[in-house]
Design a protein around this motif. Structure first.
Motif, PDB file in Angstrom:
ATOM      1  N   MET A  49      10.743  13.185 -10.718  1.00  0.00           N
ATOM      2  CA  MET A  49       9.402  12.758 -10.324  1.00  0.00           C
ATOM      3  C   MET A  49       8.633  12.449 -11.595  1.00  0.00           C
ATOM      4  N   ILE A  51       5.500  12.050 -13.728  1.00  0.00           N
ATOM      5  CA  ILE A  51       4.104  12.474 -13.759  1.00  0.00           C
ATOM      6  C   ILE A  51       3.570  12.072 -15.128  1.00  0.00           C
ATOM      7  N   TRP A  57      -1.005   6.410 -18.557  1.00  0.00           N
ATOM      8  CA  TRP A  57      -1.513   5.536 -17.507  1.00  0.00           C
ATOM      9  C   TRP A  57      -2.284   4.367 -18.093  1.00  0.00           C
ATOM     10  N   PRO A  64      -1.666   2.661  -6.771  1.00  0.00           N
ATOM     11  CA  PRO A  64      -1.642   3.797  -5.845  1.00  0.00           C
ATOM     12  C   PRO A  64      -1.582   3.282  -4.402  1.00  0.00           C
ATOM     13  N   PHE A  89       8.134   8.302  -6.820  1.00  0.00           N
ATOM     14  CA  PHE A  89       6.759   7.865  -7.007  1.00  0.00           C
ATOM     15  C   PHE A  89       5.798   8.523  -6.011  1.00  0.00           C
ATOM     16  N   THR A  90       6.325   9.406  -5.140  1.00  0.00           N
ATOM     17  CA  THR A  90       5.465  10.135  -4.219  1.00  0.00           C
ATOM     18  C   THR A  90       4.723  11.198  -5.014  1.00  0.00           C
ATOM     19  N   TRP A  91       3.426  11.077  -5.031  1.00  0.00           N
ATOM     20  CA  TRP A  91       2.572  11.950  -5.830  1.00  0.00           C
ATOM     21  C   TRP A  91       2.178  13.194  -5.037  1.00  0.00           C
ATOM     22  N   ASN A  92       1.902  12.989  -3.750  1.00  0.00           N
ATOM     23  CA  ASN A  92       1.426  14.079  -2.903  1.00  0.00           C
ATOM     24  C   ASN A  92       1.731  13.703  -1.459  1.00  0.00           C
ATOM     25  N   GLU A 104       0.972  10.037  -0.430  1.00  0.00           N
ATOM     26  CA  GLU A 104       0.320   9.306  -1.519  1.00  0.00           C
ATOM     27  C   GLU A 104       1.371   8.964  -2.559  1.00  0.00           C
ATOM     28  N   LEU A 105       1.403   7.715  -2.973  1.00  0.00           N
ATOM     29  CA  LEU A 105       2.358   7.271  -3.973  1.00  0.00           C
ATOM     30  C   LEU A 105       1.613   6.612  -5.124  1.00  0.00           C
ATOM     31  N   ILE A 106       2.186   6.697  -6.316  1.00  0.00           N
ATOM     32  CA  ILE A 106       1.691   5.963  -7.476  1.00  0.00           C
ATOM     33  C   ILE A 106       2.896   5.182  -7.983  1.00  0.00           C
TER      34      ILE A 106
END
Length: 179
Positions: A49, A51, A57, A64, A89-92, A104-106
Motif C-alpha cells: 500500500m 502511503i 504528493w 482521489p 491505492f485504497t486509502w480508506n 476511498e482511493l488515491i
C-alpha cells in the motif's frame, strides 16, 4: 507472539523498536523474526500500500476517488471489501450498520485506467454496482507517482523493483540527453 502482535499493530515497526519495547536485544528480535515469524510463515506476507508523504504528493499527479454502495448485504459488502483492499491505492474504506460501503482511493494518474478496469472487472461479475463514484476535476488533482504497470490480469498487483528502476533510469537518461 509479541513480535507478530507488534507487526500487526504497525507493519512499519523496526526490529530495534520492538526490541526496546520487549526489553530484548535487536539481534534476538531479528533472529526470531527471521527464523520463527517469517521462517514459520506466521506472517505470510505484507500487502503493498503506497502511503506518500505530503512532500511526495507535491511532486507528481494523483486523483482521489470515492466509491459509494448502498444497502449491501454482509456477504456483498465483504466481496466489495476484498476487491478494494486488494488494490494498493485504497486509502480508506468503511461499512456502516445499515449496509452502506464507501471506499476511498488515491490513484496516480498513470495508473487510473488500469485501476478502474481492475475494480470494474472485480465488481461486475458479482453484480456490485456503485450508487455513486466521486472524483475531482483532473486539473485540481494533487501530485505524486508510483512505479509503472503494477497490475496484471493473470497475476494481480505486483511491484517489480528492477523493472521500476529501469523505467526511472530510462527517464533520467532521456532527460539528460535532451539538455
Amino acid at each position: 507472539m509479541q513480535i507478530v502482535k507488534s507487526l500487526q499493530v504497525d507493519p512499519w515497526t523496526k526490529s530495534v523498536d520492538i526490541s526496546k519495547k520487549l526489553n530484548l536485544t535487536d539481534s534476538d528480535i531479528s533472529y526470531h523474526m527471521r527464523n520463527h515469524v517469517f521462517g514459520s510463515k506466521m506472517i505470510s506476507g505484507f500487502k503493498f500500500m503506497w502511503i506518500g508523504s505530503t512532500d511526495s504528493w507535491a511532486k507528481h499527479s494523483v486523483v482521489p476517488m470515492m466509491y459509494f454502495f448502498n444497502s449491501l448485504s454482509e456477504d456483498s459488502a465483504r466481496h466489495a471489501m476484498s476487491i478494494f483492499t486488494a488494490c494498493p491505492f485504497t486509502w480508506n474504506h468503511m461499512w456502516t450498520e445499515d449496509g452502506e460501503y464507501v471506499a476511498e482511493l488515491i490513484i496516480p494518474v498513470s495508473q487510473m485506467a488500469e485501476t478502474i478496469r481492475y475494480l470494474a472487472n472485480g465488481l461486475r461479475p458479482l453484480k456490485l454496482k456503485a450508487t455513486d463514484i466521486s472524483y475531482p476535476d483532473w486539473f485540481c488533482s494533487q501530485n505524486y507517482t508510483i512505479p509503472y504497470l503494477m497490475h496484471r490480469a493473470d497475476s494481480g498487483w505486483q511491484f517489480d523493483a528492477e523493472r521500476s528502476l529501469g523505467y526511472v533510469i530510462q527517464m533520467i537518461r532521456e532527460k539528460s540527453s535532451s539538455r
